[in-house]
Enzyme design. Structure first.
Site, PDB file in Angstrom:
ATOM      1  CG  HIS A   1      -5.524  -6.128   0.160  1.00 34.79           C
ATOM      2  ND1 HIS A   1      -6.681  -6.191   0.906  1.00 34.79           N
ATOM      3  CD2 HIS A   1      -5.724  -6.940  -0.906  1.00 34.79           C
ATOM      4  CE1 HIS A   1      -7.538  -7.011   0.305  1.00 34.79           C
ATOM      5  NE2 HIS A   1      -6.980  -7.467  -0.805  1.00 34.79           N
TER       6      HIS A   1
ATOM      7  CE1 TYR B   1      -9.402  -2.902   0.707  1.00 31.74           C
ATOM      8  CE2 TYR B   1      -8.882  -0.804  -0.313  1.00 31.74           C
ATOM      9  CZ  TYR B   1      -8.492  -1.922   0.407  1.00 31.74           C
ATOM     10  OH  TYR B   1      -7.190  -2.053   0.840  1.00 31.74           O
TER      11      TYR B   1
ATOM     12  CD  GLU C   1      -9.108  -9.048  -3.157  1.00 31.62           C
ATOM     13  OE1 GLU C   1      -7.925  -9.375  -2.950  1.00 31.62           O
ATOM     14  OE2 GLU C   1      -9.919  -8.785  -2.248  1.00 31.62           O
TER      15      GLU C   1
ATOM     16  CE  LYS D   1      -3.894  -2.142   2.453  1.00 34.42           C
ATOM     17  NZ  LYS D   1      -4.771  -2.024   3.632  1.00 34.42           N
TER      18      LYS D   1
ATOM     19  CG  ASN E   1      -3.575  -2.341   7.041  1.00 31.04           C
ATOM     20  OD1 ASN E   1      -3.420  -1.898   5.904  1.00 31.04           O
ATOM     21  ND2 ASN E   1      -4.641  -3.026   7.390  1.00 31.04           N
TER      22      ASN E   1
HETATM   23  P1  CMP Z   1      -7.221  -4.482   3.932  1.00 34.11           P
HETATM   24  O1  CMP Z   1      -6.666  -5.824   4.252  1.00 34.11           O
HETATM   25  O2  CMP Z   1      -6.666  -3.746   2.780  1.00 34.11           O
HETATM   26  O3  CMP Z   1      -8.799  -4.633   3.730  1.00 34.11           O
HETATM   27  C1  CMP Z   1      -9.712  -3.618   4.035  1.00 34.11           C
HETATM   28  C2  CMP Z   1      -9.042  -2.438   4.664  1.00 34.11           C
HETATM   29  O4  CMP Z   1      -9.914  -1.548   5.292  1.00 34.11           O
HETATM   30  C3  CMP Z   1      -8.143  -2.943   5.762  1.00 34.11           C
HETATM   31  O5  CMP Z   1      -7.029  -3.560   5.208  1.00 34.11           O
HETATM   32  C4  CMP Z   1      -7.904  -1.657   6.546  1.00 34.11           C
HETATM   33  O6  CMP Z   1      -6.887  -0.898   5.934  1.00 34.11           O
HETATM   34  C5  CMP Z   1      -9.235  -0.971   6.371  1.00 34.11           C
HETATM   35  N1  CMP Z   1     -10.103  -1.146   7.527  1.00 34.11           N
HETATM   36  C6  CMP Z   1     -10.796  -2.239   7.862  1.00 34.11           C
HETATM   37  N2  CMP Z   1     -11.513  -2.012   8.966  1.00 34.11           N
HETATM   38  C7  CMP Z   1     -11.258  -0.745   9.327  1.00 34.11           C
HETATM   39  C8  CMP Z   1     -11.700   0.076  10.394  1.00 34.11           C
HETATM   40  N3  CMP Z   1     -12.574  -0.378  11.308  1.00 34.11           N
HETATM   41  N4  CMP Z   1     -11.216   1.310  10.467  1.00 34.11           N
HETATM   42  C9  CMP Z   1     -10.342   1.769   9.537  1.00 34.11           C
HETATM   43  N5  CMP Z   1      -9.903   1.043   8.489  1.00 34.11           N
HETATM   44  C10 CMP Z   1     -10.350  -0.205   8.400  1.00 34.11           C
END
Ligand code: CMP
Length: 151
Positions: A115, A49, A126, A9, A112
Site C-alpha cells: 500500500h 481504510y 496515514e 502487506k 496486491n
Molecule cells: P490499497 O492500495 O491498500 O488501498 C485500498 C485497497 O483495497 C487496495 O489496495 C486493494 O487491496 C483493495 N481494493 C480496492 N478496490 C478493490 C476491489 N474493487 N476489490 C477488492 N479489493 C479492492
C-alpha cells in the site's frame, strides 16, 4: 522533503518478499525514515481504510490486512507520493505495468503486496496513524560511505 506511508502487506510477508520490495524503494533512491513490523487490528484497519469501510470488498480487505504482520514505513523523497505510486503500479496487479512492484510480483487485485498513500493529505493522515513523531528519524546520507578517507 515529501513523505509517504508504505505498507508491505501480509501476502508479501507470507511470500518472503520484504527484502525485494524494500530494495525496489532503495534502488529508486528513496530514503526510509521510519520502519516497523506490526499487526494491524480492526480499529486501525477501519481508520486506515476509512474511505473503503462501506464498500462491498471491505470485509475481505479488513480480514486480509489484519491476518498477519505488515511492515509499515515512512519513505522520503522529492515528489515521493507520485514516485512511489508509479513504482508500485496499478491497484489491480493484473493491470499493473511490468517493471512495477505489483506488475512484476503479483497477479491479484486484492492481494496486491503493498500500500502507498495516494495523495499528500492521505500521506500525512496515514503517517500519523502508524507512527509517533519520535519514531521518524531525520537522517542525512553520509558521503563518507561513498568516499571513505582510506581509499
Ligand atoms: P490499497 O492500495 O491498500 O488501498 C485500498 C485497497 O483495497 C487496495 O489496495 C486493494 O487491496 C483493495 N481494493 C480496492 N478496490 C478493490 C476491489 N474493487 N476489490 C477488492 N479489493 C479492492
Amino acid at each position: 522533503m515529501d513523505r509517504t506511508l508504505v505498507l508491505i502487506k501480509p501476502d508479501a510477508i507470507q511470500r518472503g518478499l520484504i527484502g525485494r520490495i524494500i530494495s525496489r524503494l532503495e534502488d529508486k533512491g528513496l530514503k526510509i525514515v521510519a520502519m516497523k513490523m506490526i499487526k494491524i487490528d480492526q480499529a486501525l484497519a477501519k481508520k486506515h481504510y476509512e474511505a473503503h469501510v462501506n464498500k462491498p470488498f471491505y470485509p475481505d480487505l479488513e480480514k486480509f490486512i489484519t491476518s498477519g504482520p505488515v511492515i509499515a514505513m515512512v519513505v522520503e523523497g522529492k515528489e515521493v507520493v507520485d514516485v512511489v505510486r508509479n513504482l508500485v503500479g496499478a491497484t489491480n496487479s493484473r493491470k499493473a505495468q511490468p517493471g512495477t512492484i505489483r506488475g512484476d510480483l503479483s497477479n491479484s487485485f486484492s492481494r496486491n503486496l503493498i500500500h502507498a498513500s495516494d495523495s499528500q493529505e492521505a500521506a500525512i493522515r496515514e503517517i500519523t496513524l502508524f507512527f509517533n513523531p519520535s519514531e521518524i528519524i531525520a537522517w542525512e546520507r553520509d558521503r563518507f560511505y561513498y568516499y571513505a578517507p582510506d581509499e
